[in-house]
Design a protein around this motif. Sequence first.
Motif, short mmCIF file in Angstrom:
data_model
loop_
_atom_site.label_atom_id
_atom_site.label_comp_id
_atom_site.label_asym_id
_atom_site.label_seq_id
_atom_site.Cartn_x
_atom_site.Cartn_y
_atom_site.Cartn_z
N PRO A 127 39.16 33.40 -18.84
CA PRO A 127 38.56 33.07 -17.54
C PRO A 127 38.77 34.18 -16.51
O PRO A 127 39.84 34.78 -16.45
N LYS A 128 37.72 34.45 -15.74
CA LYS A 128 37.82 35.42 -14.64
C LYS A 128 38.44 34.76 -13.42
O LYS A 128 39.10 35.41 -12.63
N LEU A 129 38.19 33.48 -13.27
CA LEU A 129 38.69 32.70 -12.14
C LEU A 129 39.61 31.60 -12.63
O LEU A 129 39.53 31.19 -13.80
N LYS A 130 40.43 31.07 -11.74
CA LYS A 130 41.37 30.02 -12.13
C LYS A 130 40.64 28.78 -12.67
O LYS A 130 41.06 28.19 -13.66
N SER A 159 37.39 28.45 -13.91
CA SER A 159 36.11 28.87 -14.49
C SER A 159 35.47 27.69 -15.23
O SER A 159 36.12 26.99 -15.99
N ILE A 160 34.13 27.53 -14.96
CA ILE A 160 33.43 26.43 -15.62
C ILE A 160 32.14 26.87 -16.30
O ILE A 160 31.65 26.19 -17.19
N SER A 161 31.57 27.99 -15.91
CA SER A 161 30.33 28.45 -16.54
C SER A 161 30.61 29.72 -17.33
O SER A 161 31.56 30.44 -17.07
N ILE A 162 29.74 29.97 -18.30
CA ILE A 162 29.96 31.07 -19.24
C ILE A 162 30.06 32.43 -18.56
O ILE A 162 30.79 33.31 -19.02
N ASP A 163 29.36 32.64 -17.45
CA ASP A 163 29.42 33.93 -16.76
C ASP A 163 30.74 34.14 -16.02
O ASP A 163 30.98 35.21 -15.48
N GLN A 164 31.60 33.15 -16.02
CA GLN A 164 32.91 33.26 -15.38
C GLN A 164 34.02 33.56 -16.39
O GLN A 164 35.19 33.39 -16.11
N PHE A 165 33.61 34.02 -17.58
CA PHE A 165 34.58 34.36 -18.62
C PHE A 165 34.33 35.77 -19.13
O PHE A 165 33.20 36.25 -19.14
N TRP A 166 35.40 36.44 -19.56
CA TRP A 166 35.31 37.73 -20.24
C TRP A 166 35.40 37.48 -21.73
O TRP A 166 36.38 36.92 -22.21
#
Length: 96
Positions: free
Chosen positions: A54-57, A59-66
């Motif tokens: 997760p990029k953010l604490k 994260s819920i959508s696929i674009d918020q992950f590396w």
Amino acid sequence: MDGASVYGLDGFSGRFYQRCWDVVGSDVVFTVQDFFITGVIFSGLNSNFIVLFPKLKDSISIDQFWPIVLSDFLFKISSKILADRLARVTEMIISP
């Protein structure tokens, strides 16, 4: 190879191979050479895991992950050699 690289499926990082090359080096070289001679990859070397960090604490959508791909070191070597060899001939095999 970056010594601080992420561990692969085999559980070893680049640092392991750098520090233990005198022990594992001949096996690594043999395995890669065998692939180029026979065209066959040992079972399991072509396996990969994709891990999403997760990029953010929250994260819920696929674009918020590396996406991080964990693959076997020997497969990375073989694919790098193939890519380097292919790069030399791409201009000759792909037309404008």
